[in-house]
Design a protein around this motif. Structure first.
Motif, PDB file in Angstrom:
ATOM      1  N   THR A  62       9.520   3.957  12.794  1.00 52.15           N
ATOM      2  CA  THR A  62       8.092   3.663  12.646  1.00 52.15           C
ATOM      3  C   THR A  62       7.385   4.680  11.749  1.00 52.15           C
ATOM      4  OG1 THR A  62       8.316   2.881  14.994  1.00 52.15           O
ATOM      5  CG2 THR A  62       6.146   3.483  14.084  1.00 52.15           C
ATOM      6  N   GLY A  63       7.697   5.790  11.782  1.00 55.47           N
ATOM      7  CA  GLY A  63       7.082   6.884  11.013  1.00 55.47           C
ATOM      8  C   GLY A  63       7.381   6.554   9.408  1.00 55.47           C
ATOM      9  N   SER A  64       8.515   6.193   9.048  1.00 61.65           N
ATOM     10  CA  SER A  64       8.889   5.824   7.867  1.00 61.65           C
ATOM     11  C   SER A  64       8.514   4.751   7.268  1.00 61.65           C
ATOM     12  CB  SER A  64      10.337   5.724   7.780  1.00 61.65           C
ATOM     13  OG  SER A  64      11.139   7.080   8.259  1.00 61.65           O
ATOM     14  N   LEU A  65       8.279   3.625   8.200  1.00 58.33           N
ATOM     15  CA  LEU A  65       7.657   2.522   7.844  1.00 58.33           C
ATOM     16  C   LEU A  65       5.906   2.770   7.530  1.00 58.33           C
ATOM     17  CD1 LEU A  65       9.349  -0.239  10.170  1.00 58.33           C
ATOM     18  CD2 LEU A  65       9.691   0.079   7.894  1.00 58.33           C
ATOM     19  N   ILE A  66       5.484   3.536   8.139  1.00 63.32           N
ATOM     20  CA  ILE A  66       3.870   3.902   8.098  1.00 63.32           C
ATOM     21  C   ILE A  66       4.010   4.451   6.596  1.00 63.32           C
ATOM     22  CG2 ILE A  66       2.248   5.362   8.646  1.00 63.32           C
ATOM     23  CD1 ILE A  66       3.044   4.675  11.825  1.00 63.32           C
ATOM     24  N   ASP A  67       4.661   5.448   6.375  1.00 65.38           N
ATOM     25  CA  ASP A  67       4.750   6.189   5.259  1.00 65.38           C
ATOM     26  C   ASP A  67       4.935   4.975   3.849  1.00 65.38           C
ATOM     27  OD1 ASP A  67       4.145   8.563   5.815  1.00 65.38           O
ATOM     28  OD2 ASP A  67       6.222   9.405   5.347  1.00 65.38           O
ATOM     29  N   VAL A  68       5.737   3.912   3.977  1.00 66.96           N
ATOM     30  CA  VAL A  68       6.031   2.973   3.189  1.00 66.96           C
ATOM     31  C   VAL A  68       4.559   2.013   2.902  1.00 66.96           C
ATOM     32  CG1 VAL A  68       7.175   0.755   2.574  1.00 66.96           C
ATOM     33  CG2 VAL A  68       8.344   2.731   3.316  1.00 66.96           C
ATOM     34  N   GLY A  69       4.093   2.018   4.161  1.00 73.16           N
ATOM     35  CA  GLY A  69       2.873   0.982   4.186  1.00 73.16           C
ATOM     36  C   GLY A  69       1.584   1.868   3.503  1.00 73.16           C
ATOM     37  N   GLN A  70       1.688   3.202   3.663  1.00 78.21           N
ATOM     38  CA  GLN A  70       0.631   3.746   3.117  1.00 78.21           C
ATOM     39  C   GLN A  70       0.809   3.982   1.568  1.00 78.21           C
ATOM     40  OE1 GLN A  70       0.007   6.915   5.841  1.00 78.21           O
ATOM     41  NE2 GLN A  70      -1.435   5.848   6.809  1.00 78.21           N
ATOM     42  N   GLY A  71       1.923   3.651   1.147  1.00 84.06           N
ATOM     43  CA  GLY A  71       2.106   3.947  -0.249  1.00 84.06           C
ATOM     44  C   GLY A  71       2.985   5.398  -0.677  1.00 84.06           C
ATOM     45  N   ARG A  72       3.204   6.166   0.315  1.00 86.28           N
ATOM     46  CA  ARG A  72       3.810   7.586   0.252  1.00 86.28           C
ATOM     47  C   ARG A  72       5.322   7.723  -0.103  1.00 86.28           C
ATOM     48  NH1 ARG A  72       0.232   9.314   4.825  1.00 86.28           N
ATOM     49  NH2 ARG A  72       1.717   8.881   6.159  1.00 86.28           N
ATOM     50  N   LYS A  73       5.805   6.296   0.312  1.00 89.07           N
ATOM     51  CA  LYS A  73       7.229   6.096   0.196  1.00 89.07           C
ATOM     52  C   LYS A  73       7.572   4.592  -0.523  1.00 89.07           C
ATOM     53  CE  LYS A  73       8.674   9.797   3.108  1.00 89.07           C
ATOM     54  NZ  LYS A  73       9.178  10.825   2.024  1.00 89.07           N
ATOM     55  N   PRO A  74       8.533   4.501  -1.162  1.00 94.39           N
ATOM     56  CA  PRO A  74       8.774   2.985  -1.742  1.00 94.39           C
ATOM     57  C   PRO A  74       9.681   2.203  -0.413  1.00 94.39           C
ATOM     58  CG  PRO A  74      10.370   4.546  -2.636  1.00 94.39           C
ATOM     59  CD  PRO A  74       9.231   5.446  -1.969  1.00 94.39           C
ATOM     60  N   PRO A  75       9.871   1.129  -0.246  1.00 90.98           N
ATOM     61  CA  PRO A  75      10.472   0.271   0.790  1.00 90.98           C
ATOM     62  C   PRO A  75      12.031   0.943   0.776  1.00 90.98           C
ATOM     63  CG  PRO A  75       9.084  -1.221  -0.330  1.00 90.98           C
ATOM     64  CD  PRO A  75       9.054   0.316  -1.144  1.00 90.98           C
ATOM     65  N   GLU A  76      12.617   0.906  -0.520  1.00 91.85           N
ATOM     66  CA  GLU A  76      13.828   1.225  -0.796  1.00 91.85           C
ATOM     67  C   GLU A  76      14.299   2.859  -0.021  1.00 91.85           C
ATOM     68  OE1 GLU A  76      12.558  -1.359  -3.232  1.00 91.85           O
ATOM     69  OE2 GLU A  76      11.833   0.605  -3.211  1.00 91.85           O
ATOM     70  N   VAL A  77      13.303   3.379   0.343  1.00 91.52           N
ATOM     71  CA  VAL A  77      13.763   4.718   0.903  1.00 91.52           C
ATOM     72  C   VAL A  77      14.550   4.433   2.477  1.00 91.52           C
ATOM     73  CG1 VAL A  77      11.739   4.986   2.619  1.00 91.52           C
ATOM     74  CG2 VAL A  77      12.798   7.004   1.719  1.00 91.52           C
ATOM     75  N   ILE A  78      14.498   3.241   3.051  1.00 92.48           N
ATOM     76  CA  ILE A  78      15.234   3.019   4.151  1.00 92.48           C
ATOM     77  C   ILE A  78      16.483   2.881   3.735  1.00 92.48           C
ATOM     78  CG2 ILE A  78      15.398   1.266   5.974  1.00 92.48           C
ATOM     79  CD1 ILE A  78      12.981   3.043   6.238  1.00 92.48           C
ATOM     80  N   ARG A  79      16.829   2.087   2.737  1.00 89.84           N
ATOM     81  CA  ARG A  79      17.995   1.726   2.186  1.00 89.84           C
ATOM     82  C   ARG A  79      18.934   3.156   1.813  1.00 89.84           C
ATOM     83  NH1 ARG A  79      19.822   1.543  -2.602  1.00 89.84           N
ATOM     84  NH2 ARG A  79      17.742   1.144  -3.513  1.00 89.84           N
ATOM     85  N   GLN A  80      18.256   4.003   1.205  1.00 94.46           N
ATOM     86  CA  GLN A  80      18.692   5.063   0.566  1.00 94.46           C
ATOM     87  C   GLN A  80      19.088   6.120   1.813  1.00 94.46           C
ATOM     88  OE1 GLN A  80      15.382   6.295  -1.664  1.00 94.46           O
ATOM     89  NE2 GLN A  80      16.000   5.289  -3.661  1.00 94.46           N
ATOM     90  N   ALA A  81      18.150   6.104   2.812  1.00 98.70           N
ATOM     91  CA  ALA A  81      18.709   6.951   4.083  1.00 98.70           C
ATOM     92  C   ALA A  81      19.800   6.465   4.700  1.00 98.70           C
ATOM     93  CB  ALA A  81      17.733   7.055   4.912  1.00 98.70           C
ATOM     94  N   LEU A  82      19.906   5.080   4.661  1.00101.30           N
ATOM     95  CA  LEU A  82      21.182   4.595   5.398  1.00101.30           C
ATOM     96  C   LEU A  82      22.598   4.678   4.561  1.00101.30           C
ATOM     97  CD1 LEU A  82      19.692   1.245   6.423  1.00101.30           C
ATOM     98  CD2 LEU A  82      20.399   2.881   8.109  1.00101.30           C
TER      99      LEU A  82
END
Length: 113
Positions: A62-82
């Motif tokens: 949830t915290g990571s998705l919020i960062d994505v939604g606020q433009g602080r991180k790109p959506p691909e950060v999830i894939r990269q972390a996995l």
């Protein structure tokens, strides 16, 4: 955020999404069946269903998705972390306030102990 959610769907090693205080000694592989976010009035509703969750896994997601939604991180950060298991690439752990377990389903074919 929904693009980032789609990276979560499937069977993955969620080591990067596990709190450092976790005492999980076996596999951190889990299956996410469904992950979405939707806007309802002034709220964002995150829905995540899976085979099981690690300690703080949903809060880290949830915290990571919020960062994505606020433009602080790109959506691909999830894939990269996995892929690289690096917790430091993800967002902060979201506070527990507002998060809740809605429904639990057990496999009726499992052995009963």
């Amino acid at each position: 955020m929904n693009k980032a959610c789609q990276y979560l769907v499937g069977t993955h090693d969620f080591t990067a999404f596990c709190a450092s205080k976790s005492n999980v000694k076996d596999s951190k592989v889990r299956t996410i069946f469904h992950a979405t976010c939707e806007y309802q009035a002034d709220e964002i509703i995150f829905t995540i269903s899976g085979s099981g969750f690690l300690y703080n896994m949903v809060r880290i997601i949830t915290g990571s998705l919020i960062d994505v939604g606020q433009g602080r991180k790109p959506p691909e950060v999830i894939r990269q972390a996995l892929e690289n298991f690096d917790r430091n690439t993800l967002g902060k752990t979201a506070p527990a306030k507002g998060l809740y377990l809605k429904h639990v389903v057990y496999d009726v074919n499992e052995k009963k102990f």
